[in-house]
Design an enzyme around this catalytic site. Structure first.
Site, PDB file in Angstrom:
ATOM      1  N   ASP A  50     -21.978 -26.121 -16.122  1.00 29.67           N
ATOM      2  CA  ASP A  50     -22.970 -24.996 -16.569  1.00 29.67           C
ATOM      3  C   ASP A  50     -21.497 -24.115 -15.267  1.00 29.67           C
ATOM      4  O   ASP A  50     -21.593 -24.753 -14.647  1.00 29.67           O
ATOM      5  CB  ASP A  50     -24.387 -24.763 -16.491  1.00 29.67           C
ATOM      6  CG  ASP A  50     -24.858 -23.467 -16.298  1.00 29.67           C
ATOM      7  OD1 ASP A  50     -25.320 -24.006 -17.458  1.00 29.67           O
ATOM      8  OD2 ASP A  50     -24.624 -22.473 -16.282  1.00 29.67           O
ATOM      9  N   ILE A  51     -20.948 -22.577 -16.258  1.00 28.71           N
ATOM     10  CA  ILE A  51     -20.685 -22.410 -15.367  1.00 28.71           C
ATOM     11  C   ILE A  51     -21.089 -21.935 -13.815  1.00 28.71           C
ATOM     12  O   ILE A  51     -20.316 -21.375 -12.890  1.00 28.71           O
ATOM     13  CB  ILE A  51     -20.184 -21.298 -16.064  1.00 28.71           C
ATOM     14  CG1 ILE A  51     -18.204 -21.127 -15.238  1.00 28.71           C
ATOM     15  CG2 ILE A  51     -20.859 -19.912 -16.076  1.00 28.71           C
ATOM     16  CD1 ILE A  51     -18.041 -19.876 -16.401  1.00 28.71           C
ATOM     17  N   ASN A  85     -34.393 -22.990 -23.376  1.00 23.27           N
ATOM     18  CA  ASN A  85     -34.859 -21.260 -23.618  1.00 23.27           C
ATOM     19  C   ASN A  85     -34.601 -20.849 -24.951  1.00 23.27           C
ATOM     20  O   ASN A  85     -33.354 -21.318 -25.416  1.00 23.27           O
ATOM     21  CB  ASN A  85     -34.054 -20.417 -22.362  1.00 23.27           C
ATOM     22  CG  ASN A  85     -33.889 -20.889 -20.996  1.00 23.27           C
ATOM     23  OD1 ASN A  85     -35.603 -21.468 -20.588  1.00 23.27           O
ATOM     24  ND2 ASN A  85     -33.417 -20.853 -20.017  1.00 23.27           N
ATOM     25  N   GLY A 116     -35.554 -16.013 -21.936  1.00 23.66           N
ATOM     26  CA  GLY A 116     -34.294 -16.009 -21.197  1.00 23.66           C
ATOM     27  C   GLY A 116     -33.554 -16.905 -21.415  1.00 23.66           C
ATOM     28  O   GLY A 116     -31.975 -17.511 -20.964  1.00 23.66           O
ATOM     29  N   GLN A 117     -33.512 -16.802 -23.178  1.00 22.94           N
ATOM     30  CA  GLN A 117     -32.118 -17.568 -23.803  1.00 22.94           C
ATOM     31  C   GLN A 117     -30.637 -16.483 -23.766  1.00 22.94           C
ATOM     32  O   GLN A 117     -31.629 -15.089 -24.684  1.00 22.94           O
ATOM     33  CB  GLN A 117     -32.654 -18.394 -25.308  1.00 22.94           C
ATOM     34  CG  GLN A 117     -31.429 -18.898 -25.711  1.00 22.94           C
ATOM     35  CD  GLN A 117     -31.775 -19.456 -27.547  1.00 22.94           C
ATOM     36  OE1 GLN A 117     -32.465 -18.821 -27.750  1.00 22.94           O
ATOM     37  NE2 GLN A 117     -30.430 -19.955 -28.011  1.00 22.94           N
ATOM     38  N   SER A 118     -29.788 -16.881 -23.237  1.00 23.03           N
ATOM     39  CA  SER A 118     -28.806 -15.451 -23.034  1.00 23.03           C
ATOM     40  C   SER A 118     -27.473 -16.158 -24.499  1.00 23.03           C
ATOM     41  O   SER A 118     -26.571 -15.300 -24.878  1.00 23.03           O
ATOM     42  CB  SER A 118     -28.297 -15.147 -21.174  1.00 23.03           C
ATOM     43  OG  SER A 118     -27.377 -16.967 -21.502  1.00 23.03           O
ATOM     44  N   HIS A 162     -28.983 -24.814 -26.933  1.00 21.95           N
ATOM     45  CA  HIS A 162     -28.093 -26.148 -25.606  1.00 21.95           C
ATOM     46  C   HIS A 162     -29.654 -26.266 -24.824  1.00 21.95           C
ATOM     47  O   HIS A 162     -30.431 -25.685 -24.461  1.00 21.95           O
ATOM     48  CB  HIS A 162     -27.743 -25.391 -24.758  1.00 21.95           C
ATOM     49  CG  HIS A 162     -27.710 -24.111 -24.623  1.00 21.95           C
ATOM     50  ND1 HIS A 162     -27.649 -22.549 -25.339  1.00 21.95           N
ATOM     51  CD2 HIS A 162     -28.330 -23.662 -23.418  1.00 21.95           C
ATOM     52  CE1 HIS A 162     -28.251 -22.435 -24.327  1.00 21.95           C
ATOM     53  NE2 HIS A 162     -28.789 -22.082 -23.383  1.00 21.95           N
ATOM     54  N   HIS A 180     -30.715 -27.582 -20.784  1.00 22.02           N
ATOM     55  CA  HIS A 180     -30.329 -27.838 -20.085  1.00 22.02           C
ATOM     56  C   HIS A 180     -30.812 -28.882 -18.490  1.00 22.02           C
ATOM     57  O   HIS A 180     -31.871 -29.535 -19.416  1.00 22.02           O
ATOM     58  CB  HIS A 180     -30.872 -26.657 -18.748  1.00 22.02           C
ATOM     59  CG  HIS A 180     -30.668 -25.362 -19.074  1.00 22.02           C
ATOM     60  ND1 HIS A 180     -29.300 -24.465 -18.714  1.00 22.02           N
ATOM     61  CD2 HIS A 180     -30.753 -24.761 -20.152  1.00 22.02           C
ATOM     62  CE1 HIS A 180     -29.642 -23.458 -19.344  1.00 22.02           C
ATOM     63  NE2 HIS A 180     -29.634 -23.088 -19.734  1.00 22.02           N
TER      64      HIS A 180
HETATM   65  P1  AMP Z   1     -29.289 -20.143 -21.459  1.00 15.66           P
HETATM   66  O1  AMP Z   1     -29.616 -18.820 -20.681  1.00 15.66           O
HETATM   67  O2  AMP Z   1     -30.344 -20.404 -21.034  1.00 15.66           O
HETATM   68  O3  AMP Z   1     -29.101 -19.151 -22.762  1.00 15.66           O
HETATM   69  O4  AMP Z   1     -28.056 -20.866 -20.946  1.00 15.66           O
HETATM   70  C1  AMP Z   1     -26.964 -19.816 -20.651  1.00 15.66           C
HETATM   71  C2  AMP Z   1     -26.075 -20.925 -19.800  1.00 15.66           C
HETATM   72  O5  AMP Z   1     -24.799 -20.426 -20.179  1.00 15.66           O
HETATM   73  C3  AMP Z   1     -26.425 -20.573 -18.546  1.00 15.66           C
HETATM   74  O6  AMP Z   1     -26.270 -21.272 -17.230  1.00 15.66           O
HETATM   75  C4  AMP Z   1     -24.598 -19.936 -18.354  1.00 15.66           C
HETATM   76  O7  AMP Z   1     -23.859 -19.764 -17.121  1.00 15.66           O
HETATM   77  C5  AMP Z   1     -24.012 -20.815 -18.779  1.00 15.66           C
HETATM   78  N1  AMP Z   1     -22.656 -20.334 -19.786  1.00 15.66           N
HETATM   79  C6  AMP Z   1     -22.174 -19.308 -20.074  1.00 15.66           C
HETATM   80  N2  AMP Z   1     -20.982 -19.551 -20.306  1.00 15.66           N
HETATM   81  C7  AMP Z   1     -20.432 -20.621 -20.247  1.00 15.66           C
HETATM   82  C8  AMP Z   1     -19.114 -21.535 -20.050  1.00 15.66           C
HETATM   83  N3  AMP Z   1     -17.791 -20.413 -20.354  1.00 15.66           N
HETATM   84  N4  AMP Z   1     -19.291 -22.492 -19.671  1.00 15.66           N
HETATM   85  C9  AMP Z   1     -20.867 -23.140 -19.202  1.00 15.66           C
HETATM   86  N5  AMP Z   1     -21.758 -22.447 -19.188  1.00 15.66           N
HETATM   87  C10 AMP Z   1     -22.002 -20.988 -19.353  1.00 15.66           C
END
Ligand code: AMP
Ligand code: ZN
Length: 114
Positions: free
Chosen positions: A30-31, A87, A93-95, A100, A102
């Site tokens: 994760d970034i 999420n 909290g899915q962004s 995916h 975690h």
């Molecule tokens: P969620 O909030 O459950 O949808 O998780 C999305 C995750 O993706 C978050 O923890 C972000 O930090 C991660 N994320 C977003 N862009 C990237 C990226 N380019 N490389 C790795 N992780 C990312």
């Protein structure tokens, strides 16, 4: 999917720090890590969320868990424990709208999450 950031990582259009890859699954660090170990395990197939999983995805779903288990073992998270989180949707909290899981570990994780 054209605008999906995880599909872009899968296709190599943007870089990702890979922890594992096979023909069906990609795991990337994760970034914005929330724990000493924070890895995202994703299907290469674009599935928006758990709500879009079909019965045809049963083997793929099992493979996500298998990958999580193997990564946890190789990183020795199995000794003290770890957390798997999926999420889902706005309140979840899915962004990123690409399914995916975690994998979080390396410290004691609080409960309940925020
Ligand atoms: P969620 O909030 O459950 O949808 O998780 C999305 C995750 O993706 C978050 O923890 C972000 O930090 C991660 N994320 C977003 N862009 C990237 C990226 N380019 N490389 C790795 N992780 C990312
Ligand atoms: Zn995608």
């Amino acid at each position: 999917m054209r605008d999906c950031i995880f599909c872009k990582i899968i296709k190599g259009e943007i870089s990702g720090n890979k922890a594992y890859e096979d023909e069906d699954v990609l795991a990337v660090y994760d970034i914005d890590a929330k724990a000493p170990v924070h890895i995202l395990i994703l299907p290469k197939k674009h599935i928006k969320s758990v709500m879009e999983l079909g019965s045809e995805d049963a083997a793929l779903t099992a493979k996500l868990f298998k990958t999580a288990k193997e990564l946890a073992t190789s990183l020795e998270l199995d000794k003290k424990g770890f957390r798997l989180v999926v999420n889902t949707g706005e309140d979840g909290g899915q962004s990123v709208a690409h399914l995916h899981m975690h994998l979080l570990g390396g410290r004691a994780l609080g409960w309940p999450p925020g």
